[in-house]
Design an enzyme around this catalytic site. Structure first.
Site, short mmCIF file in Angstrom:
data_model
loop_
_atom_site.label_atom_id
_atom_site.label_comp_id
_atom_site.label_asym_id
_atom_site.label_seq_id
_atom_site.Cartn_x
_atom_site.Cartn_y
_atom_site.Cartn_z
N THR A 102 10.18 -9.58 -31.01
CA THR A 102 9.68 -9.51 -32.39
C THR A 102 8.68 -10.63 -32.67
OG1 THR A 102 11.80 -8.56 -33.04
CG2 THR A 102 10.40 -9.41 -34.81
N ASN A 130 2.70 -8.57 -36.06
CA ASN A 130 3.03 -8.32 -34.64
C ASN A 130 2.60 -6.94 -34.14
OD1 ASN A 130 5.02 -6.90 -35.94
ND2 ASN A 130 6.74 -8.04 -35.07
N LYS A 186 0.65 -1.02 -36.43
CA LYS A 186 0.70 -1.52 -37.81
C LYS A 186 -0.73 -1.81 -38.30
CE LYS A 186 5.37 -3.51 -37.30
NZ LYS A 186 6.15 -4.76 -37.24
N PHE A 205 11.64 -12.10 -46.13
CA PHE A 205 10.29 -11.62 -45.80
C PHE A 205 10.07 -10.16 -46.20
CE2 PHE A 205 13.01 -11.13 -42.01
CZ PHE A 205 12.85 -9.78 -41.73
N HIS A 222 5.25 -1.31 -34.02
CA HIS A 222 6.67 -1.05 -34.28
C HIS A 222 7.21 -0.09 -33.23
CE1 HIS A 222 10.41 0.24 -36.23
NE2 HIS A 222 10.04 1.46 -35.91
N TYR A 231 12.15 0.58 -43.72
CA TYR A 231 12.70 -0.77 -43.52
C TYR A 231 13.90 -1.04 -44.42
CZ TYR A 231 8.90 -2.26 -40.40
OH TYR A 231 8.05 -2.42 -39.32
N GLU A 258 13.50 8.04 -37.53
CA GLU A 258 12.15 7.60 -37.89
C GLU A 258 11.09 8.68 -37.59
OE1 GLU A 258 11.74 3.75 -36.02
OE2 GLU A 258 13.35 2.90 -37.24
#
Ligand code: ADP
Length: 169
Positions: free
Chosen positions: A111, A132, A29, A77, A135, A69, A146
């Site tokens: 997570t 974090n 990320k 969030f 992914h 997502y 994905e």
């Protein structure tokens, strides 16, 4: 008739092909990229022995982040998550292997990085759920979905790494 050497070298692929080979989408990320953790994160999957099929540095457009997502739409969030994922380049990876989806999730850790075990990527390298660093697809179905979402067909490689005969008996 193949020689013993040929059999020893190629049998592992036949064995692997008979088992359930999965693919998973792994992404460093934007915080992982900005913090210089790309090599470290790729290295964990590479050392484990999975097969790298695709790899690119990529600025994720908003529409793609929303599609990726879409199951989290409606969460409090979610808007911040879309801002986060589109805030800078990400490193997109497609990895293949028997059991790669669940194993990659274990390598990544929980997570919430404060709950992630030491030794996992998030447990070692992150402190907050909203940052974090990585992914990983959560099911073989989502792995397929994905990888197809983030990569065009010509961006994936079919290849047999030199180490393959040493990974499986
Ligand atoms: P995972 O990435 O471990 O599969 P989820 O699918 O539940 O976790 O959530 C996707 C991503 O959304 C998380 O990795 C994290 O970046 C973000 N996220 C999840 N929950 C929260 C939260 N409570 N606050 C901020 N960000 C969150």
């Amino acid at each position: 008739k193949p020689s013993t050497r040929t059999t020893r070298i190629f049998l592992p692929h036949l064995v692997a092909a008979m088992e359930e080979v999965e693919e998973t989408y792994i992404m460093v990320k934007p915080d992982g990229v900005q913090r210089g953790l790309v090599g470290e994160i790729i290295s964990r999957f590479e050392k484990k022995g999975f097969l790298l099929k695709g790899l690119k540095l990529f600025q994720c457009p908003k529409e793609l982040a929303e599609e990726h997502y879409k199951d989290l739409k409606g969460k409090s969030f979610y808007p911040k998550l879309i801002d986060y994922i589109t805030s800078g380049p990400v490193v997109s990876m497609a990895w293949e292997g028997v059991g790669v989806v669940a194993s990659a999730r274990k390598l990544i850790g929980a997570t919430n990085p404060l709950q992630a075990e030491p030794g996992t990527i998030r447990g070692d390298l992150a402190v907050q759920t909203g940052r974090n660093v990585v992914h990983g697809s959560d099911s073989p179905e989502n792995g397929k979905r994905e990888v197809a979402l983030w990569f065009k067909e010509g961006e994936l490689c079919e290849w047999i790494p030199a180490q393959a005969p040493w990974l499986r008996e």
